[in-house]
Design a protein around this motif. Structure first.
Motif, PDB file in Angstrom:
ATOM      1  N   GLU A  49       5.393  -4.890 -10.015  1.00  0.00           N
ATOM      2  CA  GLU A  49       6.803  -4.677  -9.680  1.00  0.00           C
ATOM      3  C   GLU A  49       7.704  -4.938 -10.885  1.00  0.00           C
ATOM      4  N   LEU A  50       7.494  -6.061 -11.572  1.00  0.00           N
ATOM      5  CA  LEU A  50       8.369  -6.448 -12.685  1.00  0.00           C
ATOM      6  C   LEU A  50       8.277  -5.505 -13.879  1.00  0.00           C
ATOM      7  N   THR A  51       7.072  -5.063 -14.202  1.00  0.00           N
ATOM      8  CA  THR A  51       6.883  -4.235 -15.402  1.00  0.00           C
ATOM      9  C   THR A  51       7.061  -2.758 -15.117  1.00  0.00           C
ATOM     10  N   ASN A  52       7.114  -2.386 -13.826  1.00  0.00           N
ATOM     11  CA  ASN A  52       7.204  -0.976 -13.452  1.00  0.00           C
ATOM     12  C   ASN A  52       6.084  -0.188 -14.139  1.00  0.00           C
ATOM     13  N   ALA A  53       4.866  -0.707 -14.030  1.00  0.00           N
ATOM     14  CA  ALA A  53       3.699  -0.121 -14.695  1.00  0.00           C
ATOM     15  C   ALA A  53       3.448   1.300 -14.213  1.00  0.00           C
ATOM     16  N   ASP A  54       2.892   2.107 -15.098  1.00  0.00           N
ATOM     17  CA  ASP A  54       2.526   3.487 -14.756  1.00  0.00           C
ATOM     18  C   ASP A  54       1.138   3.547 -14.139  1.00  0.00           C
ATOM     19  N   LEU A  55       0.323   2.529 -14.444  1.00  0.00           N
ATOM     20  CA  LEU A  55      -1.062   2.512 -13.996  1.00  0.00           C
ATOM     21  C   LEU A  55      -1.558   1.070 -14.027  1.00  0.00           C
ATOM     22  N   VAL A  56      -2.485   0.759 -13.129  1.00  0.00           N
ATOM     23  CA  VAL A  56      -3.099  -0.572 -13.121  1.00  0.00           C
ATOM     24  C   VAL A  56      -4.600  -0.418 -13.316  1.00  0.00           C
ATOM     25  N   GLY A  68      -9.449  -7.926  -6.128  1.00  0.00           N
ATOM     26  CA  GLY A  68      -8.765  -6.777  -6.702  1.00  0.00           C
ATOM     27  C   GLY A  68      -8.568  -5.636  -5.731  1.00  0.00           C
ATOM     28  N   ILE A  69      -9.454  -5.513  -4.763  1.00  0.00           N
ATOM     29  CA  ILE A  69      -9.331  -4.429  -3.784  1.00  0.00           C
ATOM     30  C   ILE A  69      -8.109  -4.654  -2.896  1.00  0.00           C
ATOM     31  N   GLU A  70      -7.936  -5.879  -2.437  1.00  0.00           N
ATOM     32  CA  GLU A  70      -6.771  -6.214  -1.611  1.00  0.00           C
ATOM     33  C   GLU A  70      -5.478  -6.069  -2.427  1.00  0.00           C
ATOM     34  N   ALA A  71      -5.496  -6.545  -3.677  1.00  0.00           N
ATOM     35  CA  ALA A  71      -4.324  -6.423  -4.549  1.00  0.00           C
ATOM     36  C   ALA A  71      -3.990  -4.946  -4.784  1.00  0.00           C
ATOM     37  N   ALA A  72      -5.020  -4.130  -5.007  1.00  0.00           N
ATOM     38  CA  ALA A  72      -4.807  -2.695  -5.236  1.00  0.00           C
ATOM     39  C   ALA A  72      -4.185  -2.034  -4.011  1.00  0.00           C
ATOM     40  N   ARG A  73      -4.663  -2.405  -2.826  1.00  0.00           N
ATOM     41  CA  ARG A  73      -4.135  -1.839  -1.589  1.00  0.00           C
ATOM     42  C   ARG A  73      -2.631  -2.120  -1.476  1.00  0.00           C
ATOM     43  N   ILE A  74      -2.237  -3.359  -1.760  1.00  0.00           N
ATOM     44  CA  ILE A  74      -0.828  -3.759  -1.669  1.00  0.00           C
ATOM     45  C   ILE A  74       0.014  -3.050  -2.736  1.00  0.00           C
ATOM     46  N   LYS A  76      -0.577  -0.207  -4.289  1.00  0.00           N
ATOM     47  CA  LYS A  76      -0.435   1.226  -3.986  1.00  0.00           C
ATOM     48  C   LYS A  76       0.541   1.456  -2.837  1.00  0.00           C
ATOM     49  N   SER A  77       0.451   0.629  -1.794  1.00  0.00           N
ATOM     50  CA  SER A  77       1.323   0.858  -0.637  1.00  0.00           C
ATOM     51  C   SER A  77       2.776   0.501  -0.939  1.00  0.00           C
ATOM     52  N   ARG A  78       3.014  -0.555  -1.711  1.00  0.00           N
ATOM     53  CA  ARG A  78       4.397  -0.963  -2.009  1.00  0.00           C
ATOM     54  C   ARG A  78       5.047  -0.146  -3.112  1.00  0.00           C
ATOM     55  N   PHE A  79       4.286   0.141  -4.172  1.00  0.00           N
ATOM     56  CA  PHE A  79       4.889   0.717  -5.375  1.00  0.00           C
ATOM     57  C   PHE A  79       4.360   2.109  -5.730  1.00  0.00           C
TER      58      PHE A  79
END
Length: 133
Positions: A49-56, A68-74, A76-79
């Protein structure tokens, strides 16, 4: 390097600091910006959110109680930020869970820089075309 590549921000989520630095340096050599590297899922969500990244670039095994799977899910859904898994996890169960997050890639460690670069470029291309629709 083309102009778009120079502006591309990639967030690296990796629990091993030495590995994270290696990935960061390789990405910078390829012309990408790496605003930060983080070691946990919670940090990944905050930094996305803070960096407005183009890709993770997301490892599956992370510090803390969120993988990482749970973090990725969140993320993708939020940002709506595209995710490429960069992991040593080869087991079927984690791969099946990861597929449910609709990742743009799944790269096994150790990886070749060329494979990483091609996966990133395809993921960014897909992400840009989705945003145009």
């Amino acid at each position: 390097m083309d102009e778009k590549m120079d502006k591309t921000k990639i967030l690296v989520v990796e629990d091993q600091t030495i590995v994270a630095l290696n990935i960061k340096n390789r990405l910078k050599n390829l012309g990408y910006a790496v605003p930060n590297t983080v070691v946990s899922g919670k940090e990944a969500i905050r930094e996305a959110e803070l960096t407005n990244a183009d890709l993770v670039l997301m490892d599956i095994m992370l510090k803390g109680d969120m993988d990482g799977i749970e973090a990725a899910r969140i993320i993708k859904s939020r940002f709506g930020i595209p995710i490429i898994y960069l992991t040593a996890c080869t087991d079927f169960e984690n791969f099946e869970r990861a597929k449910l997050t609709d990742p743009e890639g799944y790269i096994l460690k150790p990886f070749k820089e060329e494979d990483l670069c091609k996966n990133i470029e395809i993921a960014l291309l897909k992400s840009r075309s989705k945003k145009k629709k």
